[in-house]
Design a protein around this motif. Structure first.
Motif, short mmCIF file in Angstrom:
data_model
loop_
_atom_site.label_atom_id
_atom_site.label_comp_id
_atom_site.label_asym_id
_atom_site.label_seq_id
_atom_site.Cartn_x
_atom_site.Cartn_y
_atom_site.Cartn_z
N GLY A 97 15.59 -69.92 -88.86
CA GLY A 97 15.18 -68.97 -89.90
C GLY A 97 14.95 -67.58 -89.32
O GLY A 97 14.23 -67.42 -88.32
N ILE B 105 10.62 -63.07 -91.79
CA ILE B 105 9.52 -62.43 -91.04
C ILE B 105 8.95 -63.41 -90.02
O ILE B 105 8.63 -63.03 -88.88
CB ILE B 105 8.45 -61.92 -92.02
N ALA B 106 8.88 -64.70 -90.37
CA ALA B 106 8.34 -65.69 -89.42
C ALA B 106 9.23 -65.81 -88.19
O ALA B 106 8.75 -65.78 -87.06
CB ALA B 106 8.19 -67.05 -90.11
N GLU C 121 20.13 -68.46 -88.41
CA GLU C 121 19.84 -68.00 -89.77
C GLU C 121 21.01 -68.38 -90.68
O GLU C 121 22.16 -68.09 -90.37
CB GLU C 121 19.61 -66.48 -89.77
N GLN C 122 20.69 -69.03 -91.79
CA GLN C 122 21.75 -69.53 -92.67
C GLN C 122 22.55 -68.41 -93.35
O GLN C 122 23.74 -68.53 -93.59
CB GLN C 122 21.19 -70.48 -93.71
N ARG D 121 10.45 -54.14 -97.92
CA ARG D 121 10.83 -55.30 -97.11
C ARG D 121 12.00 -55.02 -96.18
O ARG D 121 12.04 -55.47 -95.05
CB ARG D 121 11.22 -56.48 -98.02
N VAL E 79 21.08 -74.83 -90.56
CA VAL E 79 20.58 -76.03 -89.89
C VAL E 79 20.37 -77.12 -90.94
O VAL E 79 19.84 -76.84 -92.03
CB VAL E 79 19.25 -75.69 -89.16
N ASP F 40 11.76 -71.72 -91.41
CA ASP F 40 12.81 -71.72 -92.44
C ASP F 40 12.26 -71.72 -93.86
O ASP F 40 12.91 -72.22 -94.79
CB ASP F 40 13.81 -72.87 -92.20
N TRP G 214 13.49 -66.05 -104.84
CA TRP G 214 13.05 -64.66 -104.80
C TRP G 214 14.13 -63.74 -105.34
O TRP G 214 13.88 -62.60 -105.68
CB TRP G 214 12.75 -64.24 -103.37
N ASP H 49 5.96 -69.66 -94.05
CA ASP H 49 5.98 -70.37 -95.33
C ASP H 49 6.32 -71.85 -95.16
O ASP H 49 5.93 -72.67 -95.98
CB ASP H 49 6.98 -69.72 -96.30
N GLY I 138 -1.65 -60.89 -100.82
CA GLY I 138 -0.70 -60.25 -99.89
C GLY I 138 -0.85 -60.77 -98.47
O GLY I 138 -0.63 -60.04 -97.52
N GLY J 258 0.73 -63.68 -97.23
CA GLY J 258 1.82 -64.57 -96.79
C GLY J 258 2.44 -64.11 -95.48
O GLY J 258 2.51 -64.85 -94.50
N THR K 272 1.76 -65.33 -91.34
CA THR K 272 2.94 -65.63 -90.52
C THR K 272 2.88 -64.87 -89.19
O THR K 272 3.17 -65.43 -88.14
CB THR K 272 4.18 -65.18 -91.34
C1 LIG Z 1 11.13 -60.68 -102.18
C2 LIG Z 1 9.90 -61.20 -101.51
C3 LIG Z 1 8.71 -60.53 -101.73
C4 LIG Z 1 7.56 -60.98 -101.13
N1 LIG Z 1 6.43 -60.29 -101.33
C5 LIG Z 1 5.31 -60.68 -100.74
C6 LIG Z 1 4.12 -59.93 -100.84
O1 LIG Z 1 4.08 -58.86 -101.44
N2 LIG Z 1 3.03 -60.39 -100.23
C7 LIG Z 1 3.04 -61.57 -99.51
O2 LIG Z 1 2.03 -61.99 -98.99
N3 LIG Z 1 4.14 -62.30 -99.38
C8 LIG Z 1 5.28 -61.89 -99.97
N4 LIG Z 1 6.38 -62.62 -99.80
C9 LIG Z 1 6.30 -63.82 -98.98
C10 LIG Z 1 6.33 -63.44 -97.54
O3 LIG Z 1 7.43 -62.62 -97.29
C11 LIG Z 1 6.39 -64.70 -96.74
O4 LIG Z 1 5.20 -65.44 -96.98
C12 LIG Z 1 6.42 -64.40 -95.26
O5 LIG Z 1 7.29 -63.35 -94.99
C13 LIG Z 1 6.85 -65.59 -94.45
O6 LIG Z 1 8.21 -65.77 -94.62
P1 LIG Z 1 9.05 -66.79 -93.79
O7 LIG Z 1 9.82 -66.07 -92.75
O8 LIG Z 1 8.19 -67.94 -93.38
O9 LIG Z 1 10.01 -67.32 -94.92
P2 LIG Z 1 11.24 -66.59 -95.61
O10 LIG Z 1 11.00 -65.15 -95.83
O11 LIG Z 1 11.58 -67.42 -96.79
O12 LIG Z 1 12.38 -66.72 -94.51
C14 LIG Z 1 12.99 -67.96 -94.19
C15 LIG Z 1 14.34 -67.67 -93.56
O13 LIG Z 1 14.90 -68.90 -93.13
C16 LIG Z 1 16.25 -68.96 -93.55
N5 LIG Z 1 16.57 -70.39 -93.72
C17 LIG Z 1 16.08 -71.23 -94.66
N6 LIG Z 1 16.59 -72.46 -94.50
C18 LIG Z 1 17.42 -72.40 -93.43
C19 LIG Z 1 18.25 -73.35 -92.77
N7 LIG Z 1 18.31 -74.61 -93.20
N8 LIG Z 1 18.97 -72.96 -91.70
C20 LIG Z 1 18.92 -71.66 -91.24
N9 LIG Z 1 18.16 -70.71 -91.85
C21 LIG Z 1 17.41 -71.08 -92.91
C22 LIG Z 1 16.29 -68.18 -94.84
O14 LIG Z 1 17.59 -67.73 -95.15
C23 LIG Z 1 15.32 -67.04 -94.55
O15 LIG Z 1 15.96 -65.96 -93.93
C24 LIG Z 1 7.57 -62.16 -100.34
C25 LIG Z 1 8.76 -62.83 -100.11
C26 LIG Z 1 9.93 -62.33 -100.65
C27 LIG Z 1 11.25 -62.99 -100.31
#
Ligand SMILES: Cc1cc2nc3c(=O)[nH]c(=O)nc-3n(C[C@H](O)[C@H](O)[C@H](O)COP(=O)(O)OP(=O)(O)OC[C@H]3O[C@@H](n4cnc5c(N)ncnc54)[C@H](O)[C@@H]3O)c2cc1C
Length: 417
Positions: free
Chosen positions: A9, A12-13, A32-33, A105, A134, A161, A255, A310, A320, A322, A326
């Motif tokens: 993934g 941001i994480a 990254e998918q 973002r 993956v 992810d 999203w 996430d 805000g 999330g 991370t």
């Molecule tokens: C449009 C949007 C607005 C947001 N606004 C807010 C906000 O204002 N405040 C807040 O607190 N939080 C917000 N969030 C949530 C916040 O961004 C997330 O909680 C935080 O960034 C953690 O994200 P993450 O990287 O864990 O997950 P994600 O941002 O969902 O990233 C996961 C990544 O993994 C990739 N992925 C998934 N499955 C696979 C796989 N099988 N193989 C390879 N890659 C894969 C996806 O394509 C993606 O790029 C928002 C999210 C989005 C998308």
């Protein structure tokens, strides 16, 4: 052999984990998918607990300046008639150790990607492989399986992810259901200059170039609005209960789902005309998503794998936190693995991942709960008096001294109990 790290993934994480884990003798690859070409156009806030980590622990101050974040000075609360009923200033950097900063973002994502892949930081640049989906992993063996049929090996697998994580199924031996929270959210952004030329009344009330988060609160619906990109863009999010929404929530679970402007106007029909002036300026990119989270998991780690972001603790965006939680996960990974070199044994990895879990689990789970609480109706039924307090949990959320110090204090508390 270098210490091999695979991060599943590139959100941001994944990117913050790569920044935190970068060190000499390590090879980090993000799988990254997507093609990472189209980060969603929306605002995102980093809270003081996270912005302090980016600036102080990861020395990203200069890169973040380029990303055009706005330091938020406080909340302005309006009732459903559009009257300003309260202003809540935010504590300063001195009290929290960092600012609450609003980004676009795309800009934040770009700055994080740059820090993960630049030659100018310690350790090898992170290799980002896009279009690499993956499908599962073997947590004990450290093997990751791609949709293409390819298999990769790592000493450490980071499942970053997202809410629909596939790695989570392997860590927990089963599927975890995402929970519809009964809420959905519209989101859109408008250039501030367009607001100024076409929504004069809106600008008179809200002043979109001032660095404040404005909230207009009714019993079950609310608007959360604020500037981004050096105040050249204005972001609007409309939170609504699924049952009040005139769209099909089950079809709006991503999203990137698209909303319907006339339905949005219908849902917010009781809000003042001047605020709806700005809805009418959305030409395209009206997003709508059904907000889901997950219940706290029983574990985040297994063998050589750990879940973060996430995938581990998806939460409502009502505080805000999330993205900020991370960032804390990523900083904890960096801290507890800082002295791990060469090819670590599985026992070493397991022990360090357990430390990360122990440090992070209670705090992230509590903030998940607070985020649900912050989604309660903003007024009593039939009343216009705003009860909602956006700063209710700010002190707990924002006063965070970093993983090692947090863990030390926690161990001390257990010892004295
Ligand atoms: C449009 C949007 C607005 C947001 N606004 C807010 C906000 O204002 N405040 C807040 O607190 N939080 C917000 N969030 C949530 C916040 O961004 C997330 O909680 C935080 O960034 C953690 O994200 P993450 O990287 O864990 O997950 P994600 O941002 O969902 O990233 C996961 C990544 O993994 C990739 N992925 C998934 N499955 C696979 C796989 N099988 N193989 C390879 N890659 C894969 C996806 O394509 C993606 O790029 C928002 C999210 C989005 C998308």
């Amino acid at each position: 052999m270098p210490f091999q790290i695979l991060i599943v993934g590139g959100g941001i994480a994944g990117l913050t984990a790569a920044i935190a884990l970068r060190a000499p003798g390590r090879q980090i690859t993000i799988l990254e998918q997507s093609r990472l070409l189209s980060e969603v156009g929306a605002a995102i806030s980093l809270q003081p607990n996270a912005s302090r980590i980016l600036e102080e622990s990861w020395c990203m101050g200069a890169a973040l300046k380029v990303a055009g974040g706005i330091v938020d000075e406080g909340f302005r609360i309006y009732n459903a008639d559009g009257q300003l009923v309260n202003t809540i200033p935010l504590l300063s950097k001195t009290e929290y150790g960092g600012d609450r900063i609003m980004y676009h973002r795309q800009d934040l994502h770009k700055a994080l990607k740059e820090a993960a892949t630049t030659e100018d930081r310690s350790g090898l640049p992170t290799n980002i492989r896009t279009a690499a989906r993956v499908i599962s992993c073997d947590c004990e063996a450290g093997t990751v399986f791609l949709e293409s049929g390819e298999q990769l090996y790592a000493d450490l697998i980071v499942g970053a992810d997202g809410i629909h994580s596939v790695i989570r199924g392997n860590v927990l031996d089963g599927h975890v259901k995402t929970v519809p929270t009964g809420l959905s959210a519209y989101r859109f952004m408008v250039p501030t200059s367009v607001l100024e030329s076409h929504a004069a009344k809106f600008c008179e009330h809200i002043k979109p170039r001032e660095p404040f988060t404005s909230m207009m609160v009714a019993h079950s619906c609310r608007l959360i609005m604020g500037p981004a990109r050096e105040c050249n863009t204005y972001s609007v999010v409309g939170l609504i209960p699924d049952e009040r929404m005139n769209e099909d929530p089950d079809k709006k679970q991503s999203w990137t789902s698209v909303g319907d402007l006339s339905q949005m106007l219908e849902t917010f029909k009781d809000f003042p005309e001047w605020v709806k002036e700005c809805f009418k300026l959305v030409e395209k990119d009206l997003g709508l998503w059904q907000l889901r989270d997950i219940d706290p998991l029983t574990a985040w780690t297994r063998g050589r794998a750990i879940l973060i972001g996430d995938a581990a603790h998806a939460m409502l965006p009502t505080q805000g936190q999330g993205a900020s939680q991370t960032v804390e996960d990523a900083e904890a990974l960096g801290a507890f693995l800082s002295d791990v070199e060469d090819t670590p044994s599985k026992e070493t990895i397991k022990q360090r991942l357990q430390n990360v879990f122990e440090c992070r689990y209670d705090r992230a789970s509590l903030i998940q709960r607070y985020s649900r609480e912050a989604a309660r109706p903003g007024t009593e039924k039939g009343s216009k008096e705003v009860k909602m307090k956006p700063d209710e949990f700010m002190d707990y959320n924002c006063m965070y001294p970093g993983a090692r110090e947090w863990h030390r204090r926690h161990q001390q508390e257990i010892a004295s109990f």
